[in-house]
Motif scaffolding. Structure first.
Motif, PDB file in Angstrom:
ATOM      1  N   LEU A  24       1.145  -0.989  -0.108  1.00  0.00           N
ATOM      2  CA  LEU A  24      -0.228  -0.058   0.107  1.00  0.00           C
ATOM      3  C   LEU A  24       0.705   1.328  -0.084  1.00  0.00           C
ATOM      4  CD1 LEU A  24      -2.696  -1.103   2.815  1.00  0.00           C
ATOM      5  CD2 LEU A  24      -2.864  -0.879  -0.059  1.00  0.00           C
ATOM      6  N   ARG A  25       1.273   0.805   0.605  1.00  0.00           N
ATOM      7  CA  ARG A  25       2.457   1.985   0.707  1.00  0.00           C
ATOM      8  C   ARG A  25       3.578   2.467  -0.541  1.00  0.00           C
ATOM      9  NH1 ARG A  25       3.191   6.428   0.697  1.00  0.00           N
ATOM     10  NH2 ARG A  25       4.956   7.765   0.307  1.00  0.00           N
ATOM     11  N   TYR A  26       4.377   1.302  -1.394  1.00  0.00           N
ATOM     12  CA  TYR A  26       5.015   1.897  -2.070  1.00  0.00           C
ATOM     13  C   TYR A  26       4.278   1.323  -3.572  1.00  0.00           C
ATOM     14  CZ  TYR A  26       9.508   1.966   0.890  1.00  0.00           C
ATOM     15  OH  TYR A  26       9.806   2.172   1.911  1.00  0.00           O
ATOM     16  N   TYR A  27       3.107   0.128  -3.713  1.00  0.00           N
ATOM     17  CA  TYR A  27       2.681   0.084  -5.050  1.00  0.00           C
ATOM     18  C   TYR A  27       1.827   1.342  -4.722  1.00  0.00           C
ATOM     19  CZ  TYR A  27       3.020  -3.204  -8.902  1.00  0.00           C
ATOM     20  OH  TYR A  27       2.462  -3.346  -9.778  1.00  0.00           O
ATOM     21  N   LYS A  28       1.447   1.412  -4.126  1.00  0.00           N
ATOM     22  CA  LYS A  28      -0.095   2.796  -4.217  1.00  0.00           C
ATOM     23  C   LYS A  28      -0.248   3.611  -4.144  1.00  0.00           C
ATOM     24  CE  LYS A  28      -2.165  -0.436  -6.382  1.00  0.00           C
ATOM     25  NZ  LYS A  28      -1.850   0.164  -7.673  1.00  0.00           N
ATOM     26  N   GLU A  29       1.249   4.162  -3.152  1.00  0.00           N
ATOM     27  CA  GLU A  29       1.687   5.369  -2.565  1.00  0.00           C
ATOM     28  C   GLU A  29       0.407   5.853  -1.341  1.00  0.00           C
ATOM     29  OE1 GLU A  29       2.884   7.095  -5.775  1.00  0.00           O
ATOM     30  OE2 GLU A  29       5.417   6.535  -5.131  1.00  0.00           O
ATOM     31  N   PHE A  30      -0.503   5.254  -0.675  1.00  0.00           N
ATOM     32  CA  PHE A  30      -1.044   5.495   0.312  1.00  0.00           C
ATOM     33  C   PHE A  30      -0.329   6.348   1.412  1.00  0.00           C
ATOM     34  CE2 PHE A  30      -4.473   1.779  -1.342  1.00  0.00           C
ATOM     35  CZ  PHE A  30      -5.197   3.491  -1.659  1.00  0.00           C
ATOM     36  N   SER A  31      -1.149   6.915   2.050  1.00  0.00           N
ATOM     37  CA  SER A  31       0.020   7.913   3.255  1.00  0.00           C
ATOM     38  C   SER A  31      -0.464   6.657   4.552  1.00  0.00           C
ATOM     39  CB  SER A  31      -1.151   8.993   3.786  1.00  0.00           C
ATOM     40  OG  SER A  31      -2.309   8.581   3.814  1.00  0.00           O
ATOM     41  N   TYR A  32       0.349   6.768   5.545  1.00  0.00           N
ATOM     42  CA  TYR A  32       0.361   6.178   6.480  1.00  0.00           C
ATOM     43  C   TYR A  32      -1.092   6.279   7.115  1.00  0.00           C
ATOM     44  CZ  TYR A  32       5.960   5.904   6.477  1.00  0.00           C
ATOM     45  OH  TYR A  32       6.780   6.559   6.425  1.00  0.00           O
ATOM     46  N   ASP A  33      -2.068   7.117   7.174  1.00  0.00           N
ATOM     47  CA  ASP A  33      -3.192   7.456   7.851  1.00  0.00           C
ATOM     48  C   ASP A  33      -4.304   6.945   6.753  1.00  0.00           C
ATOM     49  OD1 ASP A  33      -3.019   8.822   9.928  1.00  0.00           O
ATOM     50  OD2 ASP A  33      -2.799  10.734   8.225  1.00  0.00           O
ATOM     51  N   GLU A  34      -4.188   6.840   5.474  1.00  0.00           N
ATOM     52  CA  GLU A  34      -4.293   5.754   4.458  1.00  0.00           C
ATOM     53  C   GLU A  34      -4.689   4.521   4.795  1.00  0.00           C
ATOM     54  OE1 GLU A  34      -5.236   8.875   1.073  1.00  0.00           O
ATOM     55  OE2 GLU A  34      -3.656   7.703   0.849  1.00  0.00           O
ATOM     56  N   ILE A  35      -3.045   3.855   5.229  1.00  0.00           N
ATOM     57  CA  ILE A  35      -3.374   2.986   5.706  1.00  0.00           C
ATOM     58  C   ILE A  35      -3.522   2.465   6.405  1.00  0.00           C
ATOM     59  CG2 ILE A  35      -1.783   1.098   5.813  1.00  0.00           C
ATOM     60  CD1 ILE A  35       0.517   3.019   3.920  1.00  0.00           C
ATOM     61  N   ALA A  36      -3.387   2.713   7.579  1.00  0.00           N
ATOM     62  CA  ALA A  36      -4.850   2.939   9.032  1.00  0.00           C
ATOM     63  C   ALA A  36      -6.547   3.043   8.954  1.00  0.00           C
ATOM     64  CB  ALA A  36      -4.110   4.058   9.997  1.00  0.00           C
ATOM     65  N   TYR A  37      -6.378   3.690   7.783  1.00  0.00           N
ATOM     66  CA  TYR A  37      -7.687   3.601   8.084  1.00  0.00           C
ATOM     67  C   TYR A  37      -8.500   2.034   7.235  1.00  0.00           C
ATOM     68  CZ  TYR A  37     -12.074   4.277   5.216  1.00  0.00           C
ATOM     69  OH  TYR A  37     -13.557   4.427   4.865  1.00  0.00           O
ATOM     70  N   ILE A  38      -7.276   1.837   6.070  1.00  0.00           N
ATOM     71  CA  ILE A  38      -7.718   0.957   5.451  1.00  0.00           C
ATOM     72  C   ILE A  38      -7.628  -1.039   6.326  1.00  0.00           C
ATOM     73  CG2 ILE A  38      -6.696  -0.960   3.702  1.00  0.00           C
ATOM     74  CD1 ILE A  38      -6.177   1.439   2.292  1.00  0.00           C
TER      75      ILE A  38
END
Lengths: 267, 194
Positions: free
Chosen positions: B143-157
């Motif tokens: 999610l971070r490297y491939y989709k470039e979601f922010s930490y908050d977005e990853i936490a939400y997902i």
């Protein structure tokens, strides 16, 4: 001013742009001055690039979206299926309603509540205490155009209406006695003619019976007649109801006190 | 030049019953959703099934999507939820499928095939390392490297705290960094590296 050690710990967050503005700016200041930290940052950027480039990336099949849409369409139809079940149930409901209507109609017809019902006239035959011949007599009476007012009973319940005599059901019966049958005798042709109804009550356990005979008599008959009780096991008396006179005779395999109680309950 | 229709606009149209609008959403996010699901389930067939389910659930809950927020984290959260539920089911059944994934790492068109081959070796090592990460760690990296979601977005997902995301990322990076270090060591020792 941040130290190299502090910056080293913040580099990942700096690279990911996850630092707050102030810390990010302080990091940037340090990186502008520190070549060692800059090299470290560059190394991390390369690592990140490598991770991105070699990330195992299994792909969905080429027709994935079509598959989703087809599945979605199938689900929609499935979700409509229970509705069709409900509809099917609704389709059944009119059948049930129709069956109930027929049942109610039949009941009304059989009990003579419908104006064109002939069953009500026949019901008298089914009355357990009225014999068939009496019923046919009564039917004849009805067919001859005899109004309710002319009939022997103008009461409201169906038994009284269909019975040629008023309801003389005793209010009291010794324990264990139940009505067994009733019979009508005599001709109801004229007011002065005698007719009688017999009611028999029996105790199934002891076999004892009580008989109540109600005889319509001429209006002149009185209690002073010979019909007065003559036997200990009999109680007889005259009664008047709706302007008509009846001789009531109660007999049975019970004590005279019990018979008198029954007589009192009839009066 | 025609502007790309926004996710919110597509969602609105899909809600209004326009099937093609929802299909566009599927096309737009199928890779992300499939990626999330596959990180956790690691089986093509299972991932396909759950990815499809994710879009169906997305469609069924489209009216609950807050159109003020980005669409990608929302759909990925749905996918993550379903995949984790499925993973728990599979674990309860003591069956966790694991498939080898082939990577597109060989660049045969490169100017220097020897260098390309060397790079491929590193890539393969990194890829192997990523595969060995715990499913959730792998998902966070994805999610971070491939989709470039922010930490908050990853936490939400992933329905977790941001701190948890940071810890997982840090752990994964350390493992990957070790591979890079080993590789650099090999490069230094090899004649080519001199």
């Amino acid at each position: 001013m941040l130290t190299c050690r502090e910056v080293e710990g913040l580099l990942d967050l700096y690279l990911d742009q996850e630092l707050d503005t102030l810390t990010s700016e302080r990091c940037a200041q340090h990186l502008r001055r520190c070549s060692r930290c800059r090299a470290l940052l560059q190394s991390k950027e390369e690592e990140a690039e490598l991770i991105r480039g070699c990330f195992p990336s299994p792909q969905p099949p080429p027709d994935f979206s079509k598959g989703v849409m087809a599945k979605l369409s199938a689900r929609k139809q499935e979700s409509q299926a229970p509705r069709s079940n409900i509809l099917r149930r609704f389709r059944v409901t009119p059948l049930i309603a129709a069956a109930m209507l027929i049942f109610v109609f039949f009941e009304a017809y059989s009990t003579g509540h419908l104006p064109f019902s002939t069953q009500g006239k026949q019901e008298i035959i089914r009355e357990p205490y009225i014999q068939d011949d009496a019923a046919s007599d009564y039917n004849t009476q009805l067919q001859n155009g005899m109004s309710d007012a002319d009939s022997l009973d103008s009461g409201t319940n169906s038994k009284s209406l269909s019975s040629p005599t008023p309801d003389f059901t005793p209010g009291y019966l010794p324990q264990g006695f139940i009505q067994e049958n009733g019979s009508v005798a005599g001709s109801p042709g004229g007011e002065e003619q005698e007719e009688s109804v017999d009611y028999t009550y029996r105790n199934p356990q002891t076999g004892a019976s009580i008989n109540i005979q109600i005889t319509r008599v001429a209006s002149g008959a009185t209690a002073t007649n010979e019909e007065r009780a003559t036997e200990a096991a009999d109680v007889s008396f005259f009664a008047e109801k709706d302007g008509r006179h009846y001789l009531i005779r109660i007999s049975g395999d019970i004590s005279s006190e019990e018979l008198k109680k029954i007589a009192s309950s009839l009066k | 030049m025609e502007e790309k229709t926004t996710d919110q606009e597509l969602a609105r149209r899909a809600l209004a019953g326009e099937a093609s609008a929802f299909e566009e959403i599927v096309i737009r996010y199928q890779q992300a959703v499939f990626g999330v699901v596959f990180r956790l389930l690691r089986n093509q067939e299972e991932a396909e099934d759950i990815a499809q389910e994710s879009f169906i659930k997305c469609y069924q809950n489209l009216d609950k999507f807050d159109q003020q927020r980005p669409f990608a984290p929302w759909i990925c959260r749905i996918a993550g939820n379903l995949a984790l539920s499925r993973l728990r089911q599979l674990k309860r059944r003591r069956f966790l499928p694991w498939e080898q994934v082939s990577f597109e790492v060989a660049d045969l068109t490169a100017a220097d095939p020897a260098e390309a081959l060397e790079k491929n070796e590193i890539k393969q090592k990194v890829a192997d390392c990523i595969k060995q990460l715990k499913p959730l760690d792998q998902l966070v990296v994805f999610l971070r490297y491939y989709k470039e979601f922010s930490y908050d977005e990853i936490a939400y997902i992933l329905q977790t705290r941001r701190n948890n995301v940071e810890v997982r990322l840090h752990r994964a990076r350390k493992k990957l960094h070790r591979i890079f270090e080993e590789n650099q060591e090999v490069e230094r020792c090899s004649p080519a590296g001199k």
